[in-house]
Design a protein around this motif. Structure first.
Motif, PDB file in Angstrom:
ATOM      1  N   ASP A  13       0.815  -1.211   0.000  1.00 23.08           N
ATOM      2  CA  ASP A  13       0.000   0.000   0.000  1.00 23.08           C
ATOM      3  C   ASP A  13       0.856   1.271   0.000  1.00 23.08           C
ATOM      4  O   ASP A  13       0.358   2.358   0.257  1.00 23.08           O
ATOM      5  N   ARG A  15       2.764   4.410  -1.404  1.00 25.69           N
ATOM      6  CA  ARG A  15       2.761   5.295  -2.586  1.00 25.69           C
ATOM      7  C   ARG A  15       4.048   6.090  -2.675  1.00 25.69           C
ATOM      8  O   ARG A  15       4.470   6.459  -3.753  1.00 25.69           O
ATOM      9  N   ARG A  36       4.253  -0.740  -6.189  1.00 20.08           N
ATOM     10  CA  ARG A  36       3.056  -0.515  -7.004  1.00 20.08           C
ATOM     11  C   ARG A  36       3.421   0.294  -8.251  1.00 20.08           C
ATOM     12  O   ARG A  36       4.350   1.095  -8.215  1.00 20.08           O
ATOM     13  N   ASP A  38       1.906   2.812  -9.351  1.00 20.74           N
ATOM     14  CA  ASP A  38       1.649   4.244  -9.147  1.00 20.74           C
ATOM     15  C   ASP A  38       2.455   4.826  -7.981  1.00 20.74           C
ATOM     16  O   ASP A  38       2.217   5.947  -7.558  1.00 20.74           O
ATOM     17  N   ALA A  39       3.426   4.063  -7.474  1.00 23.83           N
ATOM     18  CA  ALA A  39       4.247   4.573  -6.358  1.00 23.83           C
ATOM     19  C   ALA A  39       5.443   5.358  -6.907  1.00 23.83           C
ATOM     20  O   ALA A  39       5.759   5.289  -8.098  1.00 23.83           O
ATOM     21  N   ARG A  61       9.206   5.846 -12.163  1.00 26.12           N
ATOM     22  CA  ARG A  61       8.801   6.040 -10.759  1.00 26.12           C
ATOM     23  C   ARG A  61       9.955   6.511  -9.891  1.00 26.12           C
ATOM     24  O   ARG A  61       9.766   6.904  -8.742  1.00 26.12           O
TER      25      ARG A  61
END
Ligand code: SAM
Length: 163
Positions: A13, A15, A36, A38-39, A61
């Motif tokens: 979880d 980010r 992730r 989107d992290a 990222r």
């Protein structure tokens, strides 16, 4: 070693992930593989030669930053990032003056989101002597399997603000 770091970082979880002292980027690559899509990963190293190696990792990222862990809060702001969900550190706390190490760890605590995690992997236990007073007794630790010389990994959780 990377597997244990990933386990302790609890990236499902997360980010905003920060790595202090990525060196030649072995742990950086492992973190990116586990993170992730989107992290973001902010990797901060004092030595520009290491930052250059890390910056060559082709992943949108990743932000490679030359600077000190002591300036973590300002560096997060500079890159427009909110509080970190996890900070992972390989910097050598046993070789720096006590006040510098304590200051870095207070900065880490203040830069974490609620329930954020601080993960440190080290050959020496100095980091625990420094971090226990800053984070309280929220730590867990484990030996890194099959590592020579023996290495340990710790995890602290950000204490409730005002608590
Ligand atoms: C043992 S290496 C990390 C190993 C690396 N994770 C790997 O897998 O190759 C420690 C790194 O911490 C960096 N370092 C030491 N003090 C630092 C500080 N105050 N802020 C940021 N980086 C620091 C060093 O330049 C070095 O690259």
């Amino acid at each position: 070693m990377e597997r244990k770091i990933i386990e302790f970082s609890e990236l499902d979880d997360a980010r905003v992930v920060v790595e202090l002292g990525p060196g030649t980027g072995g742990t950086t690559r492992a973190l990116l593989l586990a993170m992730r899509p989107d992290a973001r990963l902010l990797a901060i190293d004092l030595d520009p030669r290491f930052t250059e190696i890390v910056a060559a990792i082709d992943d949108p990222r990743l932000i490679a930053h030359t600077g000190s862990a002591a300036d973590l809060g300002a560096i997060l702001k500079q890159h427009g990032l909110p509080a970190a969900d996890v900070v992972i550190s390989g910097i050598p706390f046993s070789t720096m003056p006590f006040e510098i190490g304590s200051g870095i760890l207070e900065g880490v605590r203040d830069s974490l989101s609620a329930d954020g995690r601080f993960v440190a992997y080290q050959f020496r236990a100095e980091v625990a002597r420094l971090a226990d007073p800053v984070f309280g007794d929220s730590s867990r630790a484990a030996p890194v399997p099959l590592n020579i010389p023996p290495m340990r990994i710790w995890q602290w959780i950000k204490p409730p603000v005002g608590g």
